[in-house]
Design a protein around this motif. Structure first.
Motif, mmCIF file in Angstrom:
data_model
loop_
_atom_site.group_PDB
_atom_site.id
_atom_site.type_symbol
_atom_site.label_atom_id
_atom_site.label_comp_id
_atom_site.label_asym_id
_atom_site.label_seq_id
_atom_site.Cartn_x
_atom_site.Cartn_y
_atom_site.Cartn_z
ATOM 1 N N THR A 111 -5.523 -17.699 -1.196
ATOM 2 C CA THR A 111 -4.691 -16.486 -1.253
ATOM 3 C C THR A 111 -5.468 -15.307 -1.836
ATOM 4 O O THR A 111 -4.914 -14.232 -2.030
ATOM 5 C CB THR A 111 -3.413 -16.710 -2.086
ATOM 6 O OG1 THR A 111 -3.777 -16.976 -3.454
ATOM 7 C CG2 THR A 111 -2.593 -17.860 -1.534
ATOM 8 N N GLN A 153 -6.981 -11.466 2.795
ATOM 9 C CA GLN A 153 -5.896 -10.732 2.109
ATOM 10 C C GLN A 153 -6.247 -9.256 1.951
ATOM 11 O O GLN A 153 -5.384 -8.387 2.105
ATOM 12 C CB GLN A 153 -5.607 -11.346 0.734
ATOM 13 C CG GLN A 153 -4.795 -12.625 0.764
ATOM 14 C CD GLN A 153 -5.601 -13.813 1.236
ATOM 15 O OE1 GLN A 153 -6.800 -13.915 0.938
ATOM 16 N NE2 GLN A 153 -4.982 -14.707 1.980
ATOM 17 N N THR A 176 -2.232 -8.322 2.324
ATOM 18 C CA THR A 176 -1.174 -9.318 2.184
ATOM 19 C C THR A 176 -1.492 -10.256 1.034
ATOM 20 O O THR A 176 -2.664 -10.434 0.677
ATOM 21 C CB THR A 176 -1.024 -10.131 3.484
ATOM 22 O OG1 THR A 176 0.012 -11.101 3.322
ATOM 23 C CG2 THR A 176 -2.314 -10.844 3.853
ATOM 24 N N LEU A 191 -0.185 -13.355 1.319
ATOM 25 C CA LEU A 191 -0.007 -14.643 1.988
ATOM 26 C C LEU A 191 -1.349 -15.243 2.379
ATOM 27 O O LEU A 191 -2.307 -14.514 2.648
ATOM 28 C CB LEU A 191 0.835 -14.462 3.250
ATOM 29 C CG LEU A 191 2.249 -13.904 3.083
ATOM 30 C CD1 LEU A 191 2.861 -13.633 4.446
ATOM 31 C CD2 LEU A 191 3.113 -14.859 2.276
ATOM 32 N N SER A 224 -3.616 -17.271 5.219
ATOM 33 C CA SER A 224 -3.693 -16.926 6.638
ATOM 34 C C SER A 224 -2.662 -17.675 7.477
ATOM 35 O O SER A 224 -2.110 -17.112 8.433
ATOM 36 C CB SER A 224 -5.101 -17.187 7.165
ATOM 37 O OG SER A 224 -5.483 -18.523 6.915
ATOM 38 N N TRP A 275 0.658 -16.019 7.016
ATOM 39 C CA TRP A 275 0.609 -14.681 7.631
ATOM 40 C C TRP A 275 0.749 -14.767 9.140
ATOM 41 O O TRP A 275 1.440 -13.959 9.763
ATOM 42 C CB TRP A 275 -0.704 -14.021 7.247
ATOM 43 C CG TRP A 275 -0.913 -12.635 7.791
ATOM 44 C CD1 TRP A 275 -0.510 -11.462 7.228
ATOM 45 C CD2 TRP A 275 -1.593 -12.285 9.005
ATOM 46 N NE1 TRP A 275 -0.902 -10.403 8.009
ATOM 47 C CE2 TRP A 275 -1.561 -10.873 9.107
ATOM 48 C CE3 TRP A 275 -2.222 -13.012 10.001
ATOM 49 C CZ2 TRP A 275 -2.143 -10.197 10.181
ATOM 50 C CZ3 TRP A 275 -2.794 -12.345 11.067
ATOM 51 C CH2 TRP A 275 -2.751 -10.950 11.148
ATOM 52 N N SER A 323 4.272 -14.627 10.839
ATOM 53 C CA SER A 323 4.981 -13.358 11.049
ATOM 54 C C SER A 323 4.146 -12.359 11.853
ATOM 55 O O SER A 323 4.487 -11.186 11.937
ATOM 56 C CB SER A 323 5.357 -12.741 9.690
ATOM 57 O OG SER A 323 4.221 -12.587 8.870
ATOM 58 N N ASN A 324 3.058 -12.835 12.438
ATOM 59 C CA ASN A 324 2.205 -11.983 13.279
ATOM 60 C C ASN A 324 1.907 -12.722 14.585
ATOM 61 O O ASN A 324 0.785 -13.214 14.803
ATOM 62 C CB ASN A 324 0.915 -11.619 12.545
ATOM 63 C CG ASN A 324 1.159 -10.644 11.411
ATOM 64 O OD1 ASN A 324 1.111 -9.431 11.595
ATOM 65 N ND2 ASN A 324 1.427 -11.179 10.227
#
Length: 389
Positions: A157, A162, A167, A169, A171, A174, A177-178
């Protein structure tokens, strides 16, 4: 000069190894001829090269040229891709200057060897992933290393990832949400491995499992995605007895291949392993993108489930101690940037396993040019003896 180049080409086609050696030798020769100004522009414009190649992929430009049996004019290419003519001319001029396409005549272009490579689905998917997801991490890496005092990262993290995407989060979280970035990654992972280049070509599966019980776990593929490894195993060894189980998170298992004889099990690899005493626990490309603490946790979970006859098969790159090739060294830096992880030499793998009380018994290399190997890892003999008592 042409005669010398033809001789190099003939030597390079002798084998994959000779091709790789020829590429390295020719690159080193070219580098030795560079002026400082050329070195400056070669490195300074690397990001620009990647950007314009991505534009070509987005426009399906390379496919357009490959599909044509004759050179195309800028105007024809413009009409096929939808890009404005003057802009298309400038893009093509640049791509020709870096060898991505060939300029056959004034305002005419055609495909060459590199163009055909760039039109391959795996290359399109891979470059889209690298440009959109990996490249921002590379850009952030110098600042990240300055800020962490030039230490190896250990926390997934707190990496260049990041910093690049602003972010907190890791990877994996992450990606959830991507979806656009996740789609590039999944497409590349699905295409990148040659199914004919596999650990099954070198590992003595039958010798180890010929008398295995039908009721027990035979092949447990942990973090196995949608089940390609299970399908290959079942196809090659249809008569071996025992359960073949795919384990991954629910969203992956939901898309699993419908392979007869394979059980699909939703399982978080960082939780207790539910299948005890299986013959083979299999990890492919799992450990190299996990932080040190997570590698330890995962190995301890598997160790706790292993019986005296169990074997952990770890399918990863095993780096040589020197002269690591450019691709493997690049993957190592990507693991550092994104996951606080690393590629390892055999000695480093051995140390990793010993740290959790496991023993690396043998390494079987099945693709030497890429260092791809499967490691046979077991409970140490002392632990097996106490287990049997």
């Amino acid at each position: 000069m042409e005669e010398a180049l033809d001789q190099v080409k003939r030597l390079a086609t002798a084998s994959q190894h000779s091709r790789q050696q020829a590429i390295i030798a020719l690159q080193n020769l070219a580098f030795s001829l560079e002026t400082p100004d050329y070195t400056l522009h070669r490195y300074g414009h690397m990001s620009l090269q990647a950007a314009l190649v991505q534009v070509g992929i987005d426009l399906k430009l390379f496919r357009c040229l490959v599909e044509s049996v004759v050179p195309l004019t800028v105007q024809q290419i413009s009409e096929k891709t939808g890009a404005e003519g003057q802009l298309m001319n400038r893009i093509l001029r640049f791509l020709a200057s870096i060898g991505a396409v060939s300029e056959s005549d004034k305002y005419q272009y055609c495909a060459n060897h590199v163009t055909r490579n760039l039109a391959e689905s795996v290359v399109e998917a891979g470059l889209s992933h690298y440009f959109n997801t990996a490249a921002p991490q590379y850009q952030a890496l110098p600042v990240y290393l300055q800020e962490n005092g030039y230490k190896n990262p250990t926390d997934d993290t707190k990496t260049a990832f990041q910093l690049a995407f602003d972010t907190s989060l890791n990877s994996y979280a992450w990606f959830a949400s991507n979806p656009r970035h996740l789609a590039y990654f999944n497409a590349y992972m699905a295409l990148r491995r040659n199914p004919d280049v596999t650990w099954l070509s070198v590992y003595p599966v039958v010798e180890e499992a010929a008398k295995w019980s039908a009721e027990k776990g035979l092949f447990i593929n942990i973090g196995g995605g949608i089940g390609h490894q299970c399908a290959q195993f079942k196809e090659k060894y249809p008569s071996l007895q025992g359960r073949i189980v795919l384990q991954d998170l629910p969203h992956s298992v939901a898309q699993a291949l419908p392979t007869p004889g394979v059980e699909n099990m939703a399982h978080d690899m960082f939780e207790r392993q539910p299948i005890l005493g299986a013959k083979f626990y299999h990890l492919r490309g799992v450990l190299h993108n996990q932080s040190p603490l997570k590698v330890q946790q995962l190995l301890e979970n598997i160790k706790a489930a292993m019986g005296s006859d169990s074997i952990l098969l770890v399918d990863e790159l095993v780096l040589p101690n020197s002269r690591v090739n450019y691709i493997a060294a690049s993957i190592d830096m990507t693991m550092l940037s994104a996951f606080a992880s690393m590629e390892r030499t055999e000695a480093q793998w051995r140390e990793t396993f010993e740290h959790v009380g496991l023993e690396l018994v043998h390494t079987y290399t099945y693709y030497p040019q890429g260092y791809e190997s499967v490691m046979d890892v077991r409970l140490p003999r002392t632990q097996i003896a106490s287990h049997d008592r």
